[in-house]
Design a protein around this motif. Sequence first.
Motif, PDB file in Angstrom:
ATOM      1  N   LEU A  25      21.613 -22.016 -98.947  1.00  0.00           N
ATOM      2  CA  LEU A  25      21.124 -23.249 -99.568  1.00  0.00           C
ATOM      3  C   LEU A  25      20.195 -22.921-100.733  1.00  0.00           C
ATOM      4  CD1 LEU A  25      20.797 -26.330 -99.597  1.00  0.00           C
ATOM      5  CD2 LEU A  25      18.942 -26.041 -97.947  1.00  0.00           C
ATOM      6  N   VAL A  26      19.348 -21.932-100.554  1.00  0.00           N
ATOM      7  CA  VAL A  26      18.452 -21.497-101.631  1.00  0.00           C
ATOM      8  C   VAL A  26      19.274 -21.021-102.823  1.00  0.00           C
ATOM      9  CG1 VAL A  26      16.707 -19.807-102.299  1.00  0.00           C
ATOM     10  CG2 VAL A  26      16.561 -20.920-100.073  1.00  0.00           C
ATOM     11  N   LEU A  27      20.324 -20.265-102.558  1.00  0.00           N
ATOM     12  CA  LEU A  27      21.175 -19.769-103.642  1.00  0.00           C
ATOM     13  C   LEU A  27      21.834 -20.914-104.397  1.00  0.00           C
ATOM     14  CD1 LEU A  27      22.482 -17.359-105.112  1.00  0.00           C
ATOM     15  CD2 LEU A  27      24.329 -17.512-103.448  1.00  0.00           C
ATOM     16  N   VAL A  28      22.363 -21.894-103.679  1.00  0.00           N
ATOM     17  CA  VAL A  28      23.026 -23.033-104.319  1.00  0.00           C
ATOM     18  C   VAL A  28      22.030 -23.829-105.160  1.00  0.00           C
ATOM     19  CG1 VAL A  28      24.165 -25.251-103.871  1.00  0.00           C
ATOM     20  CG2 VAL A  28      24.870 -23.209-102.623  1.00  0.00           C
TER      21      VAL A  28
ATOM     22  N   PRO B 251      14.052 -16.670-106.491  1.00  0.00           N
ATOM     23  CA  PRO B 251      14.067 -17.326-105.180  1.00  0.00           C
ATOM     24  C   PRO B 251      15.237 -16.870-104.304  1.00  0.00           C
ATOM     25  CG  PRO B 251      13.607 -18.929-106.877  1.00  0.00           C
ATOM     26  CD  PRO B 251      13.988 -17.675-107.575  1.00  0.00           C
ATOM     27  N   SER B 252      16.395 -16.685-104.890  1.00  0.00           N
ATOM     28  CA  SER B 252      17.558 -16.233-104.120  1.00  0.00           C
ATOM     29  C   SER B 252      17.364 -14.805-103.625  1.00  0.00           C
ATOM     30  CB  SER B 252      18.824 -16.318-104.965  1.00  0.00           C
ATOM     31  OG  SER B 252      19.074 -17.648-105.330  1.00  0.00           O
ATOM     32  N   LEU B 253      16.838 -13.946-104.478  1.00  0.00           N
ATOM     33  CA  LEU B 253      16.590 -12.563-104.080  1.00  0.00           C
ATOM     34  C   LEU B 253      15.577 -12.489-102.938  1.00  0.00           C
ATOM     35  CD1 LEU B 253      16.437 -10.909-107.607  1.00  0.00           C
ATOM     36  CD2 LEU B 253      18.289 -10.757-105.940  1.00  0.00           C
ATOM     37  N   VAL B 254      14.540 -13.301-103.020  1.00  0.00           N
ATOM     38  CA  VAL B 254      13.529 -13.336-101.961  1.00  0.00           C
ATOM     39  C   VAL B 254      14.149 -13.828-100.655  1.00  0.00           C
ATOM     40  CG1 VAL B 254      11.412 -14.504-101.197  1.00  0.00           C
ATOM     41  CG2 VAL B 254      11.581 -13.598-103.517  1.00  0.00           C
ATOM     42  N   ALA B 255      14.954 -14.872-100.741  1.00  0.00           N
ATOM     43  CA  ALA B 255      15.573 -15.443 -99.538  1.00  0.00           C
ATOM     44  C   ALA B 255      16.498 -14.442 -98.861  1.00  0.00           C
ATOM     45  CB  ALA B 255      16.341 -16.710 -99.893  1.00  0.00           C
ATOM     46  N   PHE B 256      17.301 -13.748 -99.630  1.00  0.00           N
ATOM     47  CA  PHE B 256      18.229 -12.785 -99.038  1.00  0.00           C
ATOM     48  C   PHE B 256      17.501 -11.546 -98.519  1.00  0.00           C
ATOM     49  CE2 PHE B 256      21.430 -15.395-100.944  1.00  0.00           C
ATOM     50  CZ  PHE B 256      22.502 -15.258-100.070  1.00  0.00           C
ATOM     51  N   ASN B 257      16.452 -11.100 -99.193  1.00  0.00           N
ATOM     52  CA  ASN B 257      15.689  -9.949 -98.709  1.00  0.00           C
ATOM     53  C   ASN B 257      14.926 -10.265 -97.435  1.00  0.00           C
ATOM     54  OD1 ASN B 257      16.500  -8.094-100.628  1.00  0.00           O
ATOM     55  ND2 ASN B 257      14.846  -8.625-102.030  1.00  0.00           N
ATOM     56  N   ARG B 258      14.437 -11.496 -97.319  1.00  0.00           N
ATOM     57  CA  ARG B 258      13.705 -11.901 -96.113  1.00  0.00           C
ATOM     58  C   ARG B 258      14.642 -12.327 -94.994  1.00  0.00           C
ATOM     59  NH1 ARG B 258       9.218 -16.022 -96.850  1.00  0.00           N
ATOM     60  NH2 ARG B 258       8.657 -15.150 -94.849  1.00  0.00           N
ATOM     61  N   GLY B 259      15.900 -12.591 -95.320  1.00  0.00           N
ATOM     62  CA  GLY B 259      16.866 -13.010 -94.307  1.00  0.00           C
ATOM     63  C   GLY B 259      16.593 -14.403 -93.777  1.00  0.00           C
TER      64      GLY B 259
ATOM     65  N   LEU C 252      11.581 -22.969-100.487  1.00  0.00           N
ATOM     66  CA  LEU C 252      12.495 -22.799 -99.361  1.00  0.00           C
ATOM     67  C   LEU C 252      12.654 -21.327 -98.986  1.00  0.00           C
ATOM     68  CD1 LEU C 252      15.330 -25.351-100.210  1.00  0.00           C
ATOM     69  CD2 LEU C 252      13.663 -25.494 -98.360  1.00  0.00           C
ATOM     70  N   ALA C 253      12.638 -20.460 -99.969  1.00  0.00           N
ATOM     71  CA  ALA C 253      12.786 -19.031 -99.709  1.00  0.00           C
ATOM     72  C   ALA C 253      11.562 -18.445 -99.017  1.00  0.00           C
ATOM     73  CB  ALA C 253      13.046 -18.296-101.014  1.00  0.00           C
ATOM     74  N   LEU C 254      10.392 -19.003 -99.289  1.00  0.00           N
ATOM     75  CA  LEU C 254       9.150 -18.451 -98.750  1.00  0.00           C
ATOM     76  C   LEU C 254       8.690 -19.103 -97.456  1.00  0.00           C
ATOM     77  CD1 LEU C 254       7.135 -17.983-102.050  1.00  0.00           C
ATOM     78  CD2 LEU C 254       8.281 -16.225-100.678  1.00  0.00           C
ATOM     79  N   ARG C 255       9.412 -20.119 -96.989  1.00  0.00           N
ATOM     80  CA  ARG C 255       9.012 -20.767 -95.729  1.00  0.00           C
ATOM     81  C   ARG C 255       9.082 -19.792 -94.571  1.00  0.00           C
ATOM     82  NH1 ARG C 255      12.077 -26.384 -95.159  1.00  0.00           N
ATOM     83  NH2 ARG C 255      12.845 -25.176 -93.439  1.00  0.00           N
ATOM     84  N   LYS C 256       8.213 -19.995 -93.598  1.00  0.00           N
ATOM     85  CA  LYS C 256       8.228 -19.152 -92.404  1.00  0.00           C
ATOM     86  C   LYS C 256       9.464 -19.487 -91.577  1.00  0.00           C
ATOM     87  CE  LYS C 256       3.388 -18.194 -91.652  1.00  0.00           C
ATOM     88  NZ  LYS C 256       2.313 -18.204 -90.687  1.00  0.00           N
ATOM     89  N   PRO C 257      10.062 -18.488 -90.959  1.00  0.00           N
ATOM     90  CA  PRO C 257      11.225 -18.768 -90.108  1.00  0.00           C
ATOM     91  C   PRO C 257      10.801 -19.542 -88.869  1.00  0.00           C
ATOM     92  CG  PRO C 257      10.644 -16.457 -89.986  1.00  0.00           C
ATOM     93  CD  PRO C 257       9.756 -17.083 -91.020  1.00  0.00           C
ATOM     94  N   LYS C 258      11.723 -20.345 -88.375  1.00  0.00           N
ATOM     95  CA  LYS C 258      11.450 -21.102 -87.161  1.00  0.00           C
ATOM     96  C   LYS C 258      11.431 -20.145 -85.979  1.00  0.00           C
ATOM     97  CE  LYS C 258      13.672 -25.301 -88.760  1.00  0.00           C
ATOM     98  NZ  LYS C 258      14.770 -26.234 -88.559  1.00  0.00           N
TER      99      LYS C 258
END
Length: 52
Positions: A20-23, A6-14, A41-47
């Motif tokens: 928060l995902v990392l924590v 999840p952390s890797l996905v969140a950081f790659n997607r920016g 949380l990592a896969l949610r669409k950006p606002k």
Amino acid sequence: MVYLLPSLVAFNRGTDNRWLVLVINVIFGATFLGWVLALVLALRKPKVPSTA
């Protein structure tokens, strides 16, 4: 590697909440629920900023 997915996905997607995902991933990732929450949380669409 799967543990931090999840952390890797969140950081790659920016994603906005990547820290928060990392924590959540590090603290609660050992539980299945915490890991799934971090992944969601990592896969949610950006606002999208509204232009009014």
